[in-house]
Design a protein around this motif. Sequence first.
Motif, PDB file in Angstrom:
ATOM      1  N   ALA A   1      -3.387   1.221   1.339  1.00 56.00           N
ATOM      2  CA  ALA A   1      -3.229   2.030   0.131  1.00 56.00           C
ATOM      3  C   ALA A   1      -1.781   2.462  -0.063  1.00 56.00           C
ATOM      4  O   ALA A   1      -1.274   2.493  -1.198  1.00 56.00           O
ATOM      5  CB  ALA A   1      -4.146   3.252   0.214  1.00 56.00           C
ATOM      6  N   ALA A   2      -1.102   2.808   1.015  1.00 60.86           N
ATOM      7  CA  ALA A   2       0.306   3.195   0.929  1.00 60.86           C
ATOM      8  C   ALA A   2       1.163   2.011   0.491  1.00 60.86           C
ATOM      9  O   ALA A   2       2.058   2.147  -0.350  1.00 60.86           O
ATOM     10  CB  ALA A   2       0.782   3.741   2.270  1.00 60.86           C
ATOM     11  N   ARG A   3       0.883   0.854   1.060  1.00 55.67           N
ATOM     12  CA  ARG A   3       1.657  -0.343   0.694  1.00 55.67           C
ATOM     13  C   ARG A   3       1.505  -0.652  -0.792  1.00 55.67           C
ATOM     14  O   ARG A   3       2.491  -0.966  -1.468  1.00 55.67           O
ATOM     15  CB  ARG A   3       1.205  -1.534   1.543  1.00 55.67           C
ATOM     16  CG  ARG A   3       1.850  -2.843   1.109  1.00 55.67           C
ATOM     17  CD  ARG A   3       1.420  -4.015   1.965  1.00 55.67           C
ATOM     18  NE  ARG A   3       1.977  -5.254   1.447  1.00 55.67           N
ATOM     19  CZ  ARG A   3       1.925  -6.417   2.074  1.00 55.67           C
ATOM     20  NH1 ARG A   3       1.340  -6.509   3.257  1.00 55.67           N
ATOM     21  NH2 ARG A   3       2.457  -7.496   1.542  1.00 55.67           N
ATOM     22  N   GLN A   4       0.286  -0.581  -1.310  1.00 57.44           N
ATOM     23  CA  GLN A   4       0.053  -0.868  -2.728  1.00 57.44           C
ATOM     24  C   GLN A   4       0.887   0.041  -3.616  1.00 57.44           C
ATOM     25  O   GLN A   4       1.526  -0.412  -4.579  1.00 57.44           O
ATOM     26  CB  GLN A   4      -1.430  -0.694  -3.064  1.00 57.44           C
ATOM     27  CG  GLN A   4      -2.344  -1.760  -2.515  1.00 57.44           C
ATOM     28  CD  GLN A   4      -3.801  -1.452  -2.832  1.00 57.44           C
ATOM     29  OE1 GLN A   4      -4.595  -1.101  -1.970  1.00 57.44           O
ATOM     30  NE2 GLN A   4      -4.152  -1.557  -4.104  1.00 57.44           N
ATOM     31  N   VAL A   5       0.893   1.319  -3.296  1.00 59.07           N
ATOM     32  CA  VAL A   5       1.612   2.280  -4.127  1.00 59.07           C
ATOM     33  C   VAL A   5       3.122   2.072  -4.016  1.00 59.07           C
ATOM     34  O   VAL A   5       3.848   2.145  -5.022  1.00 59.07           O
ATOM     35  CB  VAL A   5       1.208   3.717  -3.728  1.00 59.07           C
ATOM     36  CG1 VAL A   5       2.111   4.743  -4.376  1.00 59.07           C
ATOM     37  CG2 VAL A   5      -0.241   3.975  -4.104  1.00 59.07           C
ATOM     38  N   VAL A   6       3.611   1.800  -2.816  1.00 61.79           N
ATOM     39  CA  VAL A   6       5.044   1.539  -2.635  1.00 61.79           C
ATOM     40  C   VAL A   6       5.473   0.308  -3.432  1.00 61.79           C
ATOM     41  O   VAL A   6       6.511   0.315  -4.112  1.00 61.79           O
ATOM     42  CB  VAL A   6       5.384   1.388  -1.146  1.00 61.79           C
ATOM     43  CG1 VAL A   6       6.792   0.813  -0.958  1.00 61.79           C
ATOM     44  CG2 VAL A   6       5.276   2.730  -0.431  1.00 61.79           C
TER      45      VAL A   6
ATOM     46  N   SER B   1     -13.426   6.848  -4.033  1.00 58.66           N
ATOM     47  CA  SER B   1     -13.234   6.128  -2.772  1.00 58.66           C
ATOM     48  C   SER B   1     -11.734   5.973  -2.515  1.00 58.66           C
ATOM     49  O   SER B   1     -10.899   6.282  -3.383  1.00 58.66           O
ATOM     50  CB  SER B   1     -13.890   4.752  -2.847  1.00 58.66           C
ATOM     51  OG  SER B   1     -13.212   3.940  -3.802  1.00 58.66           O
ATOM     52  N   THR B   2     -11.398   5.491  -1.349  1.00 60.60           N
ATOM     53  CA  THR B   2      -9.986   5.235  -1.021  1.00 60.60           C
ATOM     54  C   THR B   2      -9.369   4.289  -2.035  1.00 60.60           C
ATOM     55  O   THR B   2      -8.276   4.535  -2.558  1.00 60.60           O
ATOM     56  CB  THR B   2      -9.878   4.623   0.395  1.00 60.60           C
ATOM     57  OG1 THR B   2     -10.577   5.447   1.322  1.00 60.60           O
ATOM     58  CG2 THR B   2      -8.428   4.479   0.817  1.00 60.60           C
ATOM     59  N   SER B   3     -10.052   3.206  -2.307  1.00 62.31           N
ATOM     60  CA  SER B   3      -9.507   2.196  -3.221  1.00 62.31           C
ATOM     61  C   SER B   3      -9.452   2.706  -4.657  1.00 62.31           C
ATOM     62  O   SER B   3      -8.491   2.421  -5.391  1.00 62.31           O
ATOM     63  CB  SER B   3     -10.324   0.908  -3.137  1.00 62.31           C
ATOM     64  OG  SER B   3     -11.695   1.147  -3.372  1.00 62.31           O
ATOM     65  N   GLU B   4     -10.458   3.480  -5.085  1.00 58.89           N
ATOM     66  CA  GLU B   4     -10.439   4.027  -6.450  1.00 58.89           C
ATOM     67  C   GLU B   4      -9.295   5.016  -6.630  1.00 58.89           C
ATOM     68  O   GLU B   4      -8.600   4.995  -7.659  1.00 58.89           O
ATOM     69  CB  GLU B   4     -11.771   4.707  -6.745  1.00 58.89           C
ATOM     70  CG  GLU B   4     -12.924   3.725  -6.934  1.00 58.89           C
ATOM     71  CD  GLU B   4     -14.285   4.407  -6.928  1.00 58.89           C
ATOM     72  OE1 GLU B   4     -15.259   3.755  -7.332  1.00 58.89           O
ATOM     73  OE2 GLU B   4     -14.362   5.588  -6.505  1.00 58.89           O
ATOM     74  N   PHE B   5      -9.083   5.877  -5.649  1.00 63.37           N
ATOM     75  CA  PHE B   5      -7.978   6.828  -5.733  1.00 63.37           C
ATOM     76  C   PHE B   5      -6.657   6.070  -5.819  1.00 63.37           C
ATOM     77  O   PHE B   5      -5.774   6.402  -6.622  1.00 63.37           O
ATOM     78  CB  PHE B   5      -7.984   7.758  -4.517  1.00 63.37           C
ATOM     79  CG  PHE B   5      -6.925   8.825  -4.557  1.00 63.37           C
ATOM     80  CD1 PHE B   5      -7.155  10.030  -5.206  1.00 63.37           C
ATOM     81  CD2 PHE B   5      -5.686   8.625  -3.955  1.00 63.37           C
ATOM     82  CE1 PHE B   5      -6.173  11.014  -5.263  1.00 63.37           C
ATOM     83  CE2 PHE B   5      -4.703   9.594  -4.006  1.00 63.37           C
ATOM     84  CZ  PHE B   5      -4.941  10.804  -4.659  1.00 63.37           C
ATOM     85  N   THR B   6      -6.515   5.041  -5.006  1.00 60.74           N
ATOM     86  CA  THR B   6      -5.271   4.264  -4.988  1.00 60.74           C
ATOM     87  C   THR B   6      -5.041   3.556  -6.310  1.00 60.74           C
ATOM     88  O   THR B   6      -3.901   3.501  -6.811  1.00 60.74           O
ATOM     89  CB  THR B   6      -5.309   3.258  -3.826  1.00 60.74           C
ATOM     90  OG1 THR B   6      -5.445   3.983  -2.604  1.00 60.74           O
ATOM     91  CG2 THR B   6      -4.041   2.418  -3.774  1.00 60.74           C
ATOM     92  N   GLU B   7      -6.073   3.007  -6.911  1.00 65.02           N
ATOM     93  CA  GLU B   7      -5.942   2.367  -8.222  1.00 65.02           C
ATOM     94  C   GLU B   7      -5.437   3.359  -9.260  1.00 65.02           C
ATOM     95  O   GLU B   7      -4.589   3.028 -10.099  1.00 65.02           O
ATOM     96  CB  GLU B   7      -7.298   1.799  -8.664  1.00 65.02           C
ATOM     97  CG  GLU B   7      -7.734   0.567  -7.893  1.00 65.02           C
ATOM     98  CD  GLU B   7      -9.177   0.189  -8.194  1.00 65.02           C
ATOM     99  OE1 GLU B   7      -9.764   0.811  -9.111  1.00 65.02           O
ATOM    100  OE2 GLU B   7      -9.701  -0.718  -7.522  1.00 65.02           O
ATOM    101  N   GLN B   8      -5.955   4.573  -9.203  1.00 62.84           N
ATOM    102  CA  GLN B   8      -5.527   5.603 -10.151  1.00 62.84           C
ATOM    103  C   GLN B   8      -4.069   5.992  -9.928  1.00 62.84           C
ATOM    104  O   GLN B   8      -3.320   6.204 -10.885  1.00 62.84           O
ATOM    105  CB  GLN B   8      -6.434   6.823 -10.029  1.00 62.84           C
ATOM    106  CG  GLN B   8      -7.861   6.596 -10.481  1.00 62.84           C
ATOM    107  CD  GLN B   8      -7.994   6.457 -11.977  1.00 62.84           C
ATOM    108  OE1 GLN B   8      -7.168   6.984 -12.732  1.00 62.84           O
ATOM    109  NE2 GLN B   8      -9.012   5.746 -12.435  1.00 62.84           N
ATOM    110  N   VAL B   9      -3.670   6.098  -8.668  1.00 64.56           N
ATOM    111  CA  VAL B   9      -2.267   6.426  -8.366  1.00 64.56           C
ATOM    112  C   VAL B   9      -1.354   5.294  -8.849  1.00 64.56           C
ATOM    113  O   VAL B   9      -0.322   5.543  -9.484  1.00 64.56           O
ATOM    114  CB  VAL B   9      -2.056   6.686  -6.865  1.00 64.56           C
ATOM    115  CG1 VAL B   9      -0.577   6.852  -6.533  1.00 64.56           C
ATOM    116  CG2 VAL B   9      -2.818   7.931  -6.421  1.00 64.56           C
ATOM    117  N   CYS B  10      -1.732   4.052  -8.580  1.00 62.95           N
ATOM    118  CA  CYS B  10      -0.906   2.907  -9.006  1.00 62.95           C
ATOM    119  C   CYS B  10      -0.754   2.892 -10.514  1.00 62.95           C
ATOM    120  O   CYS B  10       0.347   2.614 -11.034  1.00 62.95           O
ATOM    121  CB  CYS B  10      -1.538   1.605  -8.522  1.00 62.95           C
ATOM    122  SG  CYS B  10      -1.351   1.299  -6.743  1.00 62.95           S
TER     123      CYS B  10
END
Length: 358
Positions: free
Chosen positions: A22-27, A343-352
């Motif tokens: 998740a961190a890598r995706q956002v970076v 979920s972890t992935s849903e939160f990350t999608e929203q951040v991205c």
Amino acid sequence: MNAALRLGLIDGDGIGPEVVRAARQVVDEALSAADAPRVEWVPLLMGHRAIEKYGDPLPERTLTALENVDAWILGPHDNASYPAEHRHAVAPGGAIRKRFGLYANIRPARAFAGVRAAARRIDLVIVRENSEGFYADRNMFAGSGEFRPTEDVAMMVGVVTRQACERIAHEAFRLAASRRKRLTIVHKANVLPMTMGLFRDVCYDIAHAYPGVEVTDEHVDATAAHLVRAAEDYDVLVTENLFGDILSDLAGELSGSLGLAASLNCSATHAMAQAVHGAAPTIAGHNRANPAALQLSSAMLLRWLGTRDSSDALLHAAERVERAVAATLAAGIATSDLGGQASTSEFTEQVCARVLRR
């Protein structure tokens, strides 16, 4: 094309692979949006997967590879669950900090809109001396500072040196000068007058180089009580290794959850993003972990790199990550530790998605 950054990527144990991904995706999204240098990611092993492949939770090849990257992201380790022959060795995170001289552990704690925080106005940074103090795995040149002279007696050595106090004081004062210009020295000199007295006094000596920063000092037990009562009174706190570890966990919970507790371990030449929380093995693999802490830690890493390289693009990328995480939380999107359903992935999608917004 901007030159590539080489960043190490260490999944670790438990929820590590999920939050590191998740961190890598956002970076990646933030660097692209900021027209910053692209990243060459260098995956490395630590923990259970390293034991399975190399028979060592922290193989020398991982440490050697870290010498040839710009910085790295470290997932949590679960050394309590390692096989018996590895369980009582120095924990991988501590070993990495010692190998690379990561003497400063920077741990912010702030309340976010949309998050129910016990301290609704908390916005502080704990600067933790990371190389000595009472932590037995870091305070000796060789071996451990903890030992048992007899079966019924256990002892430990606490180490405080002027050099380590000076460099962590400079780190804390520089940070305070960039914020609200208030610094609190946290110690226990009333019962440990030599060790903690030296820490306190050296910090006051360094204060002369930063006349614009207001300086006070407190005993660590008083600080713990004051954090609970009025955390908003603090700006930057500088303290010893063990005290900093405990106070930063307290501050993280006061801000809403350890799932939001970011952390950067650094020296003048090396840096490692590592969330404060542990491996949470009971939820590993269930897509339930809160990735915000490691995403915010990665933003701190980008800021460190941006400062090192005088790169406005990297600094902009760091700001994008921080704003996107805050905006996602403010929108009421949160994982279960914060009372949300994402979920972890849903939160990350929203951040991205929010990273890409102006």
